[in-house]
Design an enzyme around this catalytic site. Structure first.
Site, PDB file in Angstrom:
ATOM      1  N   GLU A  85      44.142  39.780  43.986  1.00 55.76           N
ATOM      2  CA  GLU A  85      44.745  40.260  42.728  1.00 55.76           C
ATOM      3  C   GLU A  85      46.035  41.038  43.014  1.00 55.76           C
ATOM      4  O   GLU A  85      46.019  42.032  43.752  1.00 55.76           O
ATOM      5  CB  GLU A  85      43.739  41.147  41.967  1.00 55.76           C
ATOM      6  CG  GLU A  85      44.191  41.441  40.562  1.00 55.76           C
ATOM      7  CD  GLU A  85      43.133  42.191  39.752  1.00 55.76           C
ATOM      8  OE1 GLU A  85      41.922  41.942  39.945  1.00 55.76           O
ATOM      9  OE2 GLU A  85      43.539  43.018  38.922  1.00 55.76           O
ATOM     10  N   LYS A 280      34.931  47.788  36.978  1.00 56.40           N
ATOM     11  CA  LYS A 280      35.523  46.617  37.657  1.00 56.40           C
ATOM     12  C   LYS A 280      36.783  47.046  38.403  1.00 56.40           C
ATOM     13  O   LYS A 280      37.041  46.618  39.531  1.00 56.40           O
ATOM     14  CB  LYS A 280      35.829  45.514  36.636  1.00 56.40           C
ATOM     15  CG  LYS A 280      36.320  44.203  37.229  1.00 56.40           C
ATOM     16  CD  LYS A 280      37.797  44.138  37.491  1.00 56.40           C
ATOM     17  CE  LYS A 280      38.205  42.784  38.036  1.00 56.40           C
ATOM     18  NZ  LYS A 280      39.626  42.727  38.411  1.00 56.40           N
ATOM     19  N   ASP A 296      29.128  43.329  53.252  1.00 55.46           N
ATOM     20  CA  ASP A 296      28.583  42.407  52.250  1.00 55.46           C
ATOM     21  C   ASP A 296      28.928  42.929  50.849  1.00 55.46           C
ATOM     22  O   ASP A 296      28.260  43.823  50.326  1.00 55.46           O
ATOM     23  CB  ASP A 296      27.058  42.352  52.461  1.00 55.46           C
ATOM     24  CG  ASP A 296      26.367  41.408  51.510  1.00 55.46           C
ATOM     25  OD1 ASP A 296      26.967  41.022  50.486  1.00 55.46           O
ATOM     26  OD2 ASP A 296      25.196  41.065  51.782  1.00 55.46           O
ATOM     27  N   HIS A 393      51.229  45.335  36.222  1.00 51.82           N
ATOM     28  CA  HIS A 393      50.605  44.034  36.513  1.00 51.82           C
ATOM     29  C   HIS A 393      51.648  42.926  36.529  1.00 51.82           C
ATOM     30  O   HIS A 393      51.683  42.111  37.435  1.00 51.82           O
ATOM     31  CB  HIS A 393      49.564  43.712  35.434  1.00 51.82           C
ATOM     32  CG  HIS A 393      48.199  44.167  35.804  1.00 51.82           C
ATOM     33  ND1 HIS A 393      47.073  43.765  35.153  1.00 51.82           N
ATOM     34  CD2 HIS A 393      47.764  44.984  36.783  1.00 51.82           C
ATOM     35  CE1 HIS A 393      46.023  44.320  35.698  1.00 51.82           C
ATOM     36  NE2 HIS A 393      46.418  45.079  36.686  1.00 51.82           N
TER      37      HIS A 393
END
Ligand code: MEV
Length: 440
Positions: A85, A280, A296, A393
């Site tokens: 991202e 998130k 993991d 962004h």
């Protein structure tokens, strides 16, 4: 046309690729070229990657970026992050710099206990099962000595085993609920091996226990497996500074910024739709470091989201307050990580990432990862409550759009310069590329 195949895993890598391209692709040569362009020219390295999993046909690249200037408990770190991202590493770096000038991050490991369970069915009197368990508990531990000896030498091992009655949930369902200290190992193999040994001992000893009737002797093991829910493997990360020191420009005062920021955190505490996106953003930072250090991330994700719902409602992982003029922003988060075993000693980039982090212990890595999550959330909330998220962004996304249009270096430079003072939107970038190309 799709078709099934038997014995696929036994085929050589090139035969696997032949079968795939012939079965699924119209341009077989092009499909092969795309797959092969990601192979390493270093055959040994490629073989190492081939052998990580079954049926490897190529490598899947993710960028490995670094975010410098993280001051954690007075030590400076450059944090490696593997993520696709575009804005995440930039946001982390920005937050690191912001807090570097305000005392840095403070962290502490609260606990390091991990959990594993043997789930079993017992048809009989619970009091007799309790008697049997109390008599057998030391043998459960004793029979696992071959597995636990090395871990015990280093100071870890089995902490405790409890018998849990789960018959309110499912008829005849009981558990051995065991806790472990696995030190610098994530511990999945260690814990699972211990649990499978507990299950064997439990079953065998039940057959020999005089207190049981014939049916009670037949303990039926359903499964033995670690839990990725680790609420007692907990780390805290925090930043704080005087409210007035929060401002780094003249347009918004520290107080206005702090209050808006706290409102945003409060909303994520009470509103699950927002909490999921808020968390998130935290996981953007956490997963990137977890992945770069060969841990993991699925286990971490599962455990963290379960923790975020521990009070019966999904909620924010971070919290913020102002007290006596001091702004504090913090997070407590469960993280079961390892810095030995697994990929950490196999994957050359993981070894490099760990060296970059001063070869941390698992406890140190928990703190670094938590900081990456807190920093990411700080950067997201700072943008969201001031400029809006799209400014940053889209700036980062600009390069992706330019690459889609196969812009050359000169075009990239001109257009990047243009968008330093103009708002980036997809259509504005396309227009700028077209204009530039017409001019030529
Ligand atoms: C995007 O990957 C993450 C954010 O949506 C997080 C947030 O909204 O807090 C920006």
């Amino acid at each position: 046309m799709s078709k099934s195949i038997t014995g696929f895993s036994k085929l050589s890598k090139s035969k696997k690729i032949d079968w795939i391209v012939e079965t699924y692709f119209s341009n077989t040569e092009e499909a092969k070229r795309v797959l092969k362009q990601y192979w390493s020219t270093d055959e040994k390295l490629q073989q190492l990657h081939d052998e990580f999993i079954e049926n490897t046909i190529t490598n899947y690249y993710l960028p490995l970026g670094v975010a410098p200037n993280f001051l954690i408990n007075d030590t400076l770190y450059t944090i490696p992050m593997a993520i696709e991202e575009s804005s995440v590493v930039a946001a982390a770096s920005k937050a690191a710099k912001f807090w570097l000038e305000r005392g840095g991050f403070k962290t502490r490991v609260i606990s390091t206990t991990k959990i594993g369970q043997v789930h079993f069915i017992y048809k009989g009197d619970f009091n007799k099962l309790k008697q049997f368990f109390n008599k057998t508990k030391s043998k459960l531990i004793q029979d696992s000595k071959a597995i636990t000896a090395n871990m015990e030498k280093r100071g870890g091992g089995i902490i405790d085993i409890e018998l849990r009655d789960k018959t309110d949930d499912i008829n005849d369902y009981y558990q051995l609920h065991a806790s472990f200290e696995t030190l610098d190992a994530m511990g999945a193999n260690f814990i699972n091996s211990c649990l499978e040994q507990f299950a064997k001992t439990l079953k065998n000893e039940a057959l020999l226990f005089d207190g049981f009737y014939a049916e009670e002797k037949q303990i039926d093991i359903v499964m033995s497996i670690l839990s990725n829910y680790v609420p007692d493997c907990l780390v805290r990360a925090e930043v704080s500074c005087k409210v007035e020191d929060l401002s780094d420009n003249d347009t918004v005062s520290g107080e206005v910024f702090a209050n808006k920021f706290i409102q945003a955190v409060n909303i994520a505490e009470v509103e699950p739709y927002r909490a999921v996106t808020h968390n998130k953003g935290i996981m953007n930072g956490i997963d990137a470091v977890v992945l770069a250090t060969g841990n993991d991330f699925r286990a971490v994700e599962a455990g963290v989201h379960a923790y975020a719902s521990r009070h019966g409602k999904y909620s924010s992982l971070t919290h913020a307050k102002i007290e006596n003029g001091l702004f504090t922003f913090w997070m407590e988060i469960p993280l079961a990580l390892g810095t030995v075993g697994g990929l950490t000693s196999l994957h050359p980039l993981v070894k490099l990432a760990l060296e970059l982090l001063h070869k941390p212990s698992a406890k140190e890595l928990m703190q670094i990862v938590a900081v990456a999550g807190l920093a990411q959330n700080f950067a997201a909330l700072r943008s969201l409550t001031t400029t809006g998220i799209q400014q940053g962004h889209m700036k980062m996304h600009l390069m992706n759009i330019l690459n889609q249009f196969e812009a050359n270096d000169e075009e990239k430079e001109t257009i990047t310069e243009h968008f330093k003072t103009n708002t980036v939107t997809h259509s504005a970038v396309v227009e700028a590329i077209n204009k530039l190309r017409v001019k030529k």
